[in-house]
Structures are given as C-alpha cells and as structure tokens.
Design a protein around this motif. Structure first.
Motif, PDB file in Angstrom:
ATOM      1  N   ASP A   4     -21.092 -30.315 -22.621  1.00 46.54           N
ATOM      2  CA  ASP A   4     -22.011 -29.811 -23.642  1.00 46.54           C
ATOM      3  C   ASP A   4     -23.295 -30.623 -23.688  1.00 46.54           C
ATOM      4  O   ASP A   4     -24.059 -30.596 -22.755  1.00 46.54           O
ATOM      5  CB  ASP A   4     -21.323 -29.749 -25.008  1.00 46.54           C
ATOM      6  N   SER A   5     -23.508 -31.391 -24.753  1.00 44.48           N
ATOM      7  CA  SER A   5     -24.772 -32.103 -24.900  1.00 44.48           C
ATOM      8  C   SER A   5     -24.756 -33.507 -24.291  1.00 44.48           C
ATOM      9  O   SER A   5     -25.767 -34.198 -24.315  1.00 44.48           O
ATOM     10  CB  SER A   5     -25.141 -32.197 -26.381  1.00 44.48           C
ATOM     11  N   LEU A   6     -23.629 -33.938 -23.733  1.00 41.95           N
ATOM     12  CA  LEU A   6     -23.537 -35.272 -23.141  1.00 41.95           C
ATOM     13  C   LEU A   6     -23.944 -35.239 -21.668  1.00 41.95           C
ATOM     14  O   LEU A   6     -23.429 -34.448 -20.888  1.00 41.95           O
ATOM     15  CB  LEU A   6     -22.116 -35.809 -23.241  1.00 41.95           C
ATOM     16  N   PHE A   7     -24.862 -36.101 -21.304  1.00 41.79           N
ATOM     17  CA  PHE A   7     -25.269 -36.252 -19.911  1.00 41.79           C
ATOM     18  C   PHE A   7     -24.272 -37.202 -19.271  1.00 41.79           C
ATOM     19  O   PHE A   7     -24.276 -38.400 -19.534  1.00 41.79           O
ATOM     20  CB  PHE A   7     -26.695 -36.810 -19.848  1.00 41.79           C
ATOM     21  N   THR A   8     -23.394 -36.663 -18.437  1.00 40.09           N
ATOM     22  CA  THR A   8     -22.263 -37.435 -17.929  1.00 40.09           C
ATOM     23  C   THR A   8     -22.532 -38.018 -16.542  1.00 40.09           C
ATOM     24  O   THR A   8     -23.558 -37.740 -15.908  1.00 40.09           O
ATOM     25  CB  THR A   8     -21.012 -36.542 -17.843  1.00 40.09           C
ATOM     26  N   PHE A   9     -21.558 -38.776 -16.069  1.00 40.43           N
ATOM     27  CA  PHE A   9     -21.626 -39.352 -14.731  1.00 40.43           C
ATOM     28  C   PHE A   9     -21.700 -38.252 -13.672  1.00 40.43           C
ATOM     29  O   PHE A   9     -22.312 -38.434 -12.618  1.00 40.43           O
ATOM     30  CB  PHE A   9     -20.415 -40.259 -14.496  1.00 40.43           C
ATOM     31  N   ALA A  10     -21.106 -37.103 -13.958  1.00 41.27           N
ATOM     32  CA  ALA A  10     -21.174 -35.971 -13.015  1.00 41.27           C
ATOM     33  C   ALA A  10     -22.624 -35.567 -12.767  1.00 41.27           C
ATOM     34  O   ALA A  10     -23.028 -35.346 -11.616  1.00 41.27           O
ATOM     35  CB  ALA A  10     -20.376 -34.790 -13.560  1.00 41.27           C
ATOM     36  N   VAL A  12     -25.272 -37.464 -13.283  1.00 37.53           N
ATOM     37  CA  VAL A  12     -25.953 -38.604 -12.652  1.00 37.53           C
ATOM     38  C   VAL A  12     -25.734 -38.581 -11.142  1.00 37.53           C
ATOM     39  O   VAL A  12     -26.667 -38.778 -10.363  1.00 37.53           O
ATOM     40  CB  VAL A  12     -25.445 -39.939 -13.247  1.00 37.53           C
ATOM     41  N   VAL A  13     -24.525 -38.299 -10.728  1.00 38.94           N
ATOM     42  CA  VAL A  13     -24.197 -38.292  -9.304  1.00 38.94           C
ATOM     43  C   VAL A  13     -24.781 -37.071  -8.589  1.00 38.94           C
ATOM     44  O   VAL A  13     -25.267 -37.172  -7.464  1.00 38.94           O
ATOM     45  CB  VAL A  13     -22.656 -38.353  -9.116  1.00 38.94           C
ATOM     46  N   LEU A  14     -24.753 -35.920  -9.244  1.00 38.89           N
ATOM     47  CA  LEU A  14     -25.176 -34.678  -8.593  1.00 38.89           C
ATOM     48  C   LEU A  14     -26.681 -34.407  -8.653  1.00 38.89           C
ATOM     49  O   LEU A  14     -27.198 -33.653  -7.825  1.00 38.89           O
ATOM     50  CB  LEU A  14     -24.425 -33.490  -9.193  1.00 38.89           C
ATOM     51  N   PRO A  16     -29.505 -36.056  -7.807  1.00 41.54           N
ATOM     52  CA  PRO A  16     -30.330 -36.250  -6.601  1.00 41.54           C
ATOM     53  C   PRO A  16     -30.062 -35.210  -5.513  1.00 41.54           C
ATOM     54  O   PRO A  16     -30.992 -34.722  -4.874  1.00 41.54           O
ATOM     55  CB  PRO A  16     -29.953 -37.652  -6.119  1.00 41.54           C
ATOM     56  N   ASP A  17     -28.795 -34.862  -5.331  1.00 39.47           N
ATOM     57  CA  ASP A  17     -28.475 -33.847  -4.321  1.00 39.47           C
ATOM     58  C   ASP A  17     -29.015 -32.486  -4.732  1.00 39.47           C
ATOM     59  O   ASP A  17     -29.494 -31.720  -3.898  1.00 39.47           O
ATOM     60  CB  ASP A  17     -26.961 -33.764  -4.110  1.00 39.47           C
ATOM     61  N   LEU A  18     -28.929 -32.192  -6.001  1.00 35.60           N
ATOM     62  CA  LEU A  18     -29.450 -30.930  -6.520  1.00 35.60           C
ATOM     63  C   LEU A  18     -30.964 -30.845  -6.315  1.00 35.60           C
ATOM     64  O   LEU A  18     -31.489 -29.821  -5.883  1.00 35.60           O
ATOM     65  CB  LEU A  18     -29.098 -30.813  -8.003  1.00 35.60           C
ATOM     66  N   GLN A  19     -31.663 -31.938  -6.591  1.00 37.20           N
ATOM     67  CA  GLN A  19     -33.114 -31.967  -6.380  1.00 37.20           C
ATOM     68  C   GLN A  19     -33.459 -31.708  -4.917  1.00 37.20           C
ATOM     69  O   GLN A  19     -34.335 -30.908  -4.605  1.00 37.20           O
ATOM     70  CB  GLN A  19     -33.683 -33.324  -6.802  1.00 37.20           C
ATOM     71  N   ARG A  20     -32.764 -32.384  -4.038  1.00 41.77           N
ATOM     72  CA  ARG A  20     -33.044 -32.217  -2.608  1.00 41.77           C
ATOM     73  C   ARG A  20     -32.689 -30.817  -2.124  1.00 41.77           C
ATOM     74  O   ARG A  20     -33.425 -30.221  -1.343  1.00 41.77           O
ATOM     75  CB  ARG A  20     -32.309 -33.279  -1.796  1.00 41.77           C
ATOM     76  N   LEU A  21     -31.558 -30.294  -2.571  1.00 37.96           N
ATOM     77  CA  LEU A  21     -31.141 -28.962  -2.141  1.00 37.96           C
ATOM     78  C   LEU A  21     -32.152 -27.900  -2.547  1.00 37.96           C
ATOM     79  O   LEU A  21     -32.541 -27.054  -1.747  1.00 37.96           O
ATOM     80  CB  LEU A  21     -29.769 -28.617  -2.734  1.00 37.96           C
ATOM     81  N   LEU A  22     -32.601 -27.952  -3.791  1.00 30.69           N
ATOM     82  CA  LEU A  22     -33.476 -26.903  -4.292  1.00 30.69           C
ATOM     83  C   LEU A  22     -34.923 -27.043  -3.853  1.00 30.69           C
ATOM     84  O   LEU A  22     -35.655 -26.063  -3.832  1.00 30.69           O
ATOM     85  CB  LEU A  22     -33.395 -26.834  -5.819  1.00 30.69           C
ATOM     86  N   SER A  23     -35.347 -28.248  -3.498  1.00 33.05           N
ATOM     87  CA  SER A  23     -36.759 -28.399  -3.115  1.00 33.05           C
ATOM     88  C   SER A  23     -36.962 -28.669  -1.631  1.00 33.05           C
ATOM     89  O   SER A  23     -37.840 -28.080  -1.011  1.00 33.05           O
ATOM     90  CB  SER A  23     -37.412 -29.506  -3.941  1.00 33.05           C
ATOM     91  N   LEU A  24     -36.155 -29.538  -1.053  1.00 35.24           N
ATOM     92  CA  LEU A  24     -36.393 -29.927   0.339  1.00 35.24           C
ATOM     93  C   LEU A  24     -35.778 -28.986   1.359  1.00 35.24           C
ATOM     94  O   LEU A  24     -36.360 -28.771   2.424  1.00 35.24           O
ATOM     95  CB  LEU A  24     -35.868 -31.342   0.586  1.00 35.24           C
ATOM     96  N   ALA A  25     -34.631 -28.421   1.068  1.00 34.96           N
ATOM     97  CA  ALA A  25     -33.992 -27.523   2.041  1.00 34.96           C
ATOM     98  C   ALA A  25     -34.906 -26.359   2.411  1.00 34.96           C
ATOM     99  O   ALA A  25     -35.112 -26.094   3.597  1.00 34.96           O
ATOM    100  CB  ALA A  25     -32.644 -27.046   1.531  1.00 34.96           C
ATOM    101  N   PRO A  26     -35.489 -25.641   1.451  1.00 36.16           N
ATOM    102  CA  PRO A  26     -36.388 -24.546   1.844  1.00 36.16           C
ATOM    103  C   PRO A  26     -37.646 -25.040   2.561  1.00 36.16           C
ATOM    104  O   PRO A  26     -38.187 -24.345   3.422  1.00 36.16           O
ATOM    105  CB  PRO A  26     -36.767 -23.881   0.519  1.00 36.16           C
ATOM    106  N   HIS A  27     -38.101 -26.238   2.227  1.00 40.04           N
ATOM    107  CA  HIS A  27     -39.328 -26.767   2.824  1.00 40.04           C
ATOM    108  C   HIS A  27     -39.122 -27.120   4.297  1.00 40.04           C
ATOM    109  O   HIS A  27     -39.944 -26.774   5.149  1.00 40.04           O
ATOM    110  CB  HIS A  27     -39.791 -27.997   2.038  1.00 40.04           C
ATOM    111  N   TRP A  75     -27.205 -24.793 -15.776  1.00 37.59           N
ATOM    112  CA  TRP A  75     -26.846 -26.207 -15.708  1.00 37.59           C
ATOM    113  C   TRP A  75     -27.858 -26.962 -14.845  1.00 37.59           C
ATOM    114  O   TRP A  75     -28.319 -28.041 -15.224  1.00 37.59           O
ATOM    115  CB  TRP A  75     -25.429 -26.363 -15.142  1.00 37.59           C
ATOM    116  N   ALA A  76     -28.209 -26.395 -13.682  1.00 29.89           N
ATOM    117  CA  ALA A  76     -29.143 -27.063 -12.782  1.00 29.89           C
ATOM    118  C   ALA A  76     -30.494 -27.267 -13.442  1.00 29.89           C
ATOM    119  O   ALA A  76     -31.091 -28.345 -13.343  1.00 29.89           O
ATOM    120  CB  ALA A  76     -29.302 -26.249 -11.492  1.00 29.89           C
ATOM    121  N   VAL A  77     -30.983 -26.254 -14.135  1.00 27.73           N
ATOM    122  CA  VAL A  77     -32.274 -26.373 -14.819  1.00 27.73           C
ATOM    123  C   VAL A  77     -32.204 -27.452 -15.896  1.00 27.73           C
ATOM    124  O   VAL A  77     -33.109 -28.283 -16.018  1.00 27.73           O
ATOM    125  CB  VAL A  77     -32.718 -25.017 -15.409  1.00 27.73           C
TER     126      VAL A  77
END
Length: 103
Positions: A4-10, A12-14, A16-27, A75-77
């Motif tokens: 819910d409203s808690l920013f968890t370790f999940a 935190v870990v995901l 950076p990968d999410l950022q790279r997947l959504l921005s760098l993969a298409p580039h 969730w990603a947004v």
C-alpha cells in the motif's frame, strides 16, 4: 507500492531495473520494442504510444505496459515518480555512458 503506502525493500531493489527497462531498452534495442508492439493489445499504436491521446509517461514500453498490465503500470509509475527514485536516475548521463559500451 507492494504494501500500500509503504515503500518497501521490493521497490528499492526493483526501481533501478524498472528505470532501465522502460527507458534504455527501447533506446538501445529498438527491436525489443517492435517485437512487443506486434504482440501488444489493440490499444497500442505501432509506434508504442497509447491510442487514447495520453502520454505513456514511461516511454514507449510504458504504453504497452499500460494496456497489457494496468496494475503493474500503476505500480511502476508510483515507484518511478517517488522523489528518491527519480532523483537518482539521469537518463541523458546514462545514455552518454552506455553509448561508449553498447555498439
């Protein structure tokens, strides 16, 4: 977030990968985007943008994610808009560094 409203370790870990997947993969790998567009639902245009006139917000893969997995998209947004996540990723700098390593 996952809890819910808690920013968890999940997140935190995901994040950076999410950022790279959504921005760098298409580039750097546009063939990935074209493959996903061919397999995407009807609501996604051939260029990867949403047909509803709204910006995907997360690049071309964001539009596909929004149509095919709306809960994951929300969730990603939320994760990518968190200030601690957004302030640590500078797309232009990452692209400049990766262009030296990725042909």
């Amino acid at each position: 977030y996952f809890c819910d409203s808690l920013f968890t370790f999940a997140e935190v870990v995901l994040a950076p990968d999410l950022q790279r997947l959504l921005s760098l993969a298409p580039h750097f790998r546009p063939q990935i985007l074209s493959l996903l567009v061919r397999q995407s639902p009807k609501g996604v245009a051939s260029d990867g943008s949403a047909n509803d006139g709204e910006s995907a917000g997360e690049g071309p893969l964001g539009a596909i994610l929004k149509e095919s997995a709306p809960a994951l998209y929300r969730w990603a947004v939320a994760v990518l808009e968190r200030p601690s996540v957004a302030s640590t990723y500078h797309f232009e700098l990452v692209v400049a560094m990766k262009q030296r390593a990725v042909p």
